[in-house]
Design a protein around this motif. Structure first.
Motif, PDB file in Angstrom:
ATOM      1  N   CYS A  10       0.840  -1.200   0.000  1.00 28.14           N
ATOM      2  CA  CYS A  10       0.000   0.000   0.000  1.00 28.14           C
ATOM      3  C   CYS A  10       0.875   1.250   0.000  1.00 28.14           C
ATOM      4  O   CYS A  10       1.719   1.432   0.873  1.00 28.14           O
ATOM      5  CB  CYS A  10      -0.921  -0.001   1.220  1.00 28.14           C
ATOM      6  SG  CYS A  10      -1.955   1.476   1.344  1.00 28.14           S
ATOM      7  N   GLY A  12      -0.675   4.427  -0.392  1.00 28.45           N
ATOM      8  CA  GLY A  12      -1.500   5.538   0.060  1.00 28.45           C
ATOM      9  C   GLY A  12      -2.120   6.386  -1.032  1.00 28.45           C
ATOM     10  O   GLY A  12      -2.391   7.561  -0.808  1.00 28.45           O
ATOM     11  N   ASP A  26      -9.815   5.918   5.521  1.00 21.57           N
ATOM     12  CA  ASP A  26      -8.433   6.385   5.480  1.00 21.57           C
ATOM     13  C   ASP A  26      -7.947   6.733   6.882  1.00 21.57           C
ATOM     14  O   ASP A  26      -8.730   7.037   7.766  1.00 21.57           O
ATOM     15  CB  ASP A  26      -8.281   7.577   4.545  1.00 21.57           C
ATOM     16  CG  ASP A  26      -9.114   8.774   4.955  1.00 21.57           C
ATOM     17  OD1 ASP A  26     -10.258   8.586   5.421  1.00 21.57           O
ATOM     18  OD2 ASP A  26      -8.631   9.902   4.808  1.00 21.57           O
ATOM     19  N   PHE A  31      -3.351   6.726   4.154  1.00 24.91           N
ATOM     20  CA  PHE A  31      -3.347   5.313   3.776  1.00 24.91           C
ATOM     21  C   PHE A  31      -4.699   4.706   4.129  1.00 24.91           C
ATOM     22  O   PHE A  31      -5.439   5.244   4.949  1.00 24.91           O
ATOM     23  CB  PHE A  31      -2.255   4.553   4.546  1.00 24.91           C
ATOM     24  CG  PHE A  31      -0.866   4.895   4.118  1.00 24.91           C
ATOM     25  CD1 PHE A  31      -0.249   4.198   3.094  1.00 24.91           C
ATOM     26  CD2 PHE A  31      -0.169   5.917   4.742  1.00 24.91           C
ATOM     27  CE1 PHE A  31       1.037   4.511   2.700  1.00 24.91           C
ATOM     28  CE2 PHE A  31       1.120   6.247   4.362  1.00 24.91           C
ATOM     29  CZ  PHE A  31       1.726   5.539   3.332  1.00 24.91           C
ATOM     30  N   ARG A  35      -5.226  -1.443   6.250  1.00 22.94           N
ATOM     31  CA  ARG A  35      -4.087  -2.165   5.663  1.00 22.94           C
ATOM     32  C   ARG A  35      -3.463  -3.092   6.706  1.00 22.94           C
ATOM     33  O   ARG A  35      -3.448  -2.813   7.893  1.00 22.94           O
ATOM     34  CB  ARG A  35      -3.057  -1.197   5.088  1.00 22.94           C
ATOM     35  CG  ARG A  35      -2.276  -0.408   6.083  1.00 22.94           C
ATOM     36  CD  ARG A  35      -1.358   0.581   5.335  1.00 22.94           C
ATOM     37  NE  ARG A  35      -0.404   1.168   6.247  1.00 22.94           N
ATOM     38  CZ  ARG A  35      -0.526   2.350   6.807  1.00 22.94           C
ATOM     39  NH1 ARG A  35      -1.568   3.097   6.542  1.00 22.94           N
ATOM     40  NH2 ARG A  35       0.397   2.796   7.622  1.00 22.94           N
TER      41      ARG A  35
END
Length: 71
Positions: A10, A12, A26, A31, A35
């Motif tokens: 990831c 972002g 988010d 990001f 995640r």
């Protein structure tokens, strides 16, 4: 169905939570907040999950029928 987000891939970009706001959020750094996690997707959000996976330029998001073995 399950969704897994690889935190090492990831970068972002934010495309995932832009196309799947009912599933992803988010964090303070931009990001995807989820995640590094894997979880079962509610049936009504499978389409959003696939849209999020398709939108990720790094391929950090995977949607599968079963939980990954390393999850």
């Amino acid at each position: 169905m399950f969704i897994a987000i690889d935190e090492t891939k990831c970068m972002g970009h934010g495309r995932c939570y832009a196309v799947a706001p009912e599933l992803l959020t988010d964090d303070d750094e931009g990001f995807v907040a989820e995640r590094g996690r894997c979880w079962e997707i509610p049936a009504d959000l499978v389409g959003e999950a696939q849209d999020a996976a398709d939108a990720c330029p790094e391929g950090a998001i995977v949607v599968t029928e079963t939980a990954p073995a390393d999850a």
